[in-house]
Design an enzyme around this catalytic site. Structure first.
Site, PDB file in Angstrom:
ATOM      1  N   TYR A   1     -62.766  28.383  51.984  1.00 38.15           N
ATOM      2  CA  TYR A   1     -63.367  27.117  51.567  1.00 38.15           C
ATOM      3  C   TYR A   1     -62.775  26.013  52.432  1.00 38.15           C
ATOM      4  O   TYR A   1     -61.561  25.993  52.694  1.00 38.15           O
ATOM      5  CB  TYR A   1     -63.040  26.833  50.094  1.00 38.15           C
ATOM      6  CG  TYR A   1     -63.546  25.488  49.610  1.00 38.15           C
ATOM      7  CD1 TYR A   1     -64.796  25.370  49.002  1.00 38.15           C
ATOM      8  CD2 TYR A   1     -62.789  24.327  49.792  1.00 38.15           C
ATOM      9  CE1 TYR A   1     -65.275  24.133  48.579  1.00 38.15           C
ATOM     10  CE2 TYR A   1     -63.264  23.087  49.374  1.00 38.15           C
ATOM     11  CZ  TYR A   1     -64.502  23.008  48.770  1.00 38.15           C
ATOM     12  OH  TYR A   1     -64.980  21.783  48.359  1.00 38.15           O
TER      13      TYR A   1
ATOM     14  N   GLU B   1     -68.840  19.801  53.128  1.00 33.66           N
ATOM     15  CA  GLU B   1     -68.227  21.007  52.563  1.00 33.66           C
ATOM     16  C   GLU B   1     -68.813  22.287  53.163  1.00 33.66           C
ATOM     17  O   GLU B   1     -70.018  22.381  53.363  1.00 33.66           O
ATOM     18  CB  GLU B   1     -68.457  20.999  51.045  1.00 33.66           C
ATOM     19  CG  GLU B   1     -67.860  22.185  50.309  1.00 33.66           C
ATOM     20  CD  GLU B   1     -68.298  22.216  48.850  1.00 33.66           C
ATOM     21  OE1 GLU B   1     -67.517  21.812  47.979  1.00 33.66           O
ATOM     22  OE2 GLU B   1     -69.440  22.652  48.582  1.00 33.66           O
TER      23      GLU B   1
END
Ligand code: GDP
Ligand code: MN
Length: 370
Positions: free
Chosen positions: A99, A187
């Site tokens: 992530y 993101e």
């Protein structure tokens, strides 16, 4: 403003962040024209998260299978949003999922880089259950995202060697994207290890709306309706509702209470439209045009409390653009006598009392419906 994955990935490409080759289609037949290596992944382009779990992301190893999936996903509804576009991309052979995000920490007044080795799943859940699996680095806006800081972040999620360098490079690019495009969030989840390299398999970007005026090349927002967009361009506060009685007032508080009074009399507001304080004849004309353009509007209720706004200006706009539907006008305050005279001369009855006017507006809408 949220971007679709395919839009966010187009930005990624501009900033040198690696993604899979792919294309966007709107009909299953368009698959035939694509020159992609199988297997491919078909991904619903909707602005809500968790598409995978909702069945909006599927792998296909043959064109026939891809077509079948395309038919299933296009038109399906994910959390209330109908899928109109599909991103078709060469499937990645995912070995591990990380992530990585850059987001705004409002309290710290800094951007912050967030990373985790537990990628591919809901990061908030990871942060809740295993906070030690999420690492962060704030970025001093005057120094920028320093290379050593980016490498520290990569090392903190357990990377070494070439992958550490690649991860740090992507983090720096993502930071540049967030700064230059003025994003609140950029993101990548998952940022995947595939064939020994890193690949942004998913992309999520939220742009700061307050900075939109500095970015005329941004794609139009799909979160607002055509009328909401027209209202924004005319500097009017507008919210679309689903009733048949259009409502215009000056001041957000007044408009909200107007909605309440209308609802109390059994009416169904078609919209919330605030022309603001100091509304001019031009604002008012634009407001009426937008409020009445909506299909299904049967009556119009104009509720004006004149202060800085002058009732005669409002009245002149109404008289010059007689509405296509029956109208009830409540006019009180600055220059109300003049305003009333102008409207009565144009054959439009006015009210001083808001409740009386609301009752009449609801009656007019009901009458037009029957
Ligand atoms: P989201 O569910 O909306 O976050 O969509 P993602 O693009 O993140 O996809 C969800 C999950 O589907 C990923 O975490 C992967 O596990 C899987 N996935 C997506 N794209 C690929 C791909 O190209 N190859 C493989 N093997 N899995 C994929
Ligand atoms: Mn994802």
């Amino acid at each position: 403003m949220k971007l679709h994955e395919y839009q966010a990935k187009a930005l990624f490409a501009r900033y040198g962040i690696p993604t899979q080759p792919g294309a966007v289609i709107t009909r299953p037949e368009e698959l035939d024209g694509l020159e992609l290596r199988y297997p491919v992944v078909l991904k619903a382009q909707v602005l809500v998260g968790g598409r995978g779990k909702a069945g909006g992301i599927r792998l296909a190893s043959t064109p026939a299978e891809a077509r079948q999936h395309a038919r299933a996903i296009l038109g399906m509804s994910i959390k209330g949003e109908v899928v109109r576009r599909l991103l078709v991309a060469e499937a990645a052979e995912i070995e591990r999922e990380y992530y990585l995000a850059i987001t705004l920490d409002r309290e710290a007044r800094q951007l912050v880089a967030i990373a985790s080795a537990a990628g591919g799943i809901d990061i908030e859940e990871v942060a809740r259950t295993t906070p030690e699996a999420v690492v962060t680095r704030h970025v001093d806006p005057f120094l920028g995202f320093q290379p050593f800081s980016a490498r520290e972040l990569a090392a903190a999620v357990g990377l070494r060697g070439d992958l550490l360098v690649a991860f740090a490079g992507i983090a720096t690019s993502l930071y540049r994207l967030a700064v230059h495009e003025e994003a609140e969030l950029a993101e990548i989840n998952p940022l995947a290890v595939a064939r020994g390299g890193l690949l942004a398999v998913d992309a999520k970007v939220i742009l700061d709306d307050s900075a939109a005026f500095r970015h005329p090349d941004r794609p139009p927002s799909e979160e607002e309706t055509e009328l909401e967009r027209a209202a924004r361009q005319a500097d009017l506060a507008y919210v679309e509702l689903d009733g048949d009685l259009a409502i215009i007032g000056n001041g957000a508080g007044l408009v909200m209470s107007t909605l309440d009074v209308v609802a109390q009399f059994g009416g169904r507001p078609a919209n919330f439209l605030d022309v603001g304080g100091g509304a001019t004849t031009e604002n008012m004309a634009a407001a009426m045009e937008i409020a009445l353009r909506k299909p299904g509007v049967r009556a119009l209720f104009i509720n004006i409390f004149g202060g800085i706004t002058r009732c005669d200006h409002i009245a002149r706009a109404i008289a010059a653009h007689p509405p296509r539907v029956p109208v009830a006008v409540r006019l009180t305050g600055t220059n109300e006598e003049d305003g009333r005279r102008i409207l009565e001369a144009a054959g439009i009855h006015t009210f001083v009392d808001a409740e009386e006017a609301a009752r009449e507006a609801v009656r007019l809408a009901r009458q037009a419906a029957s």
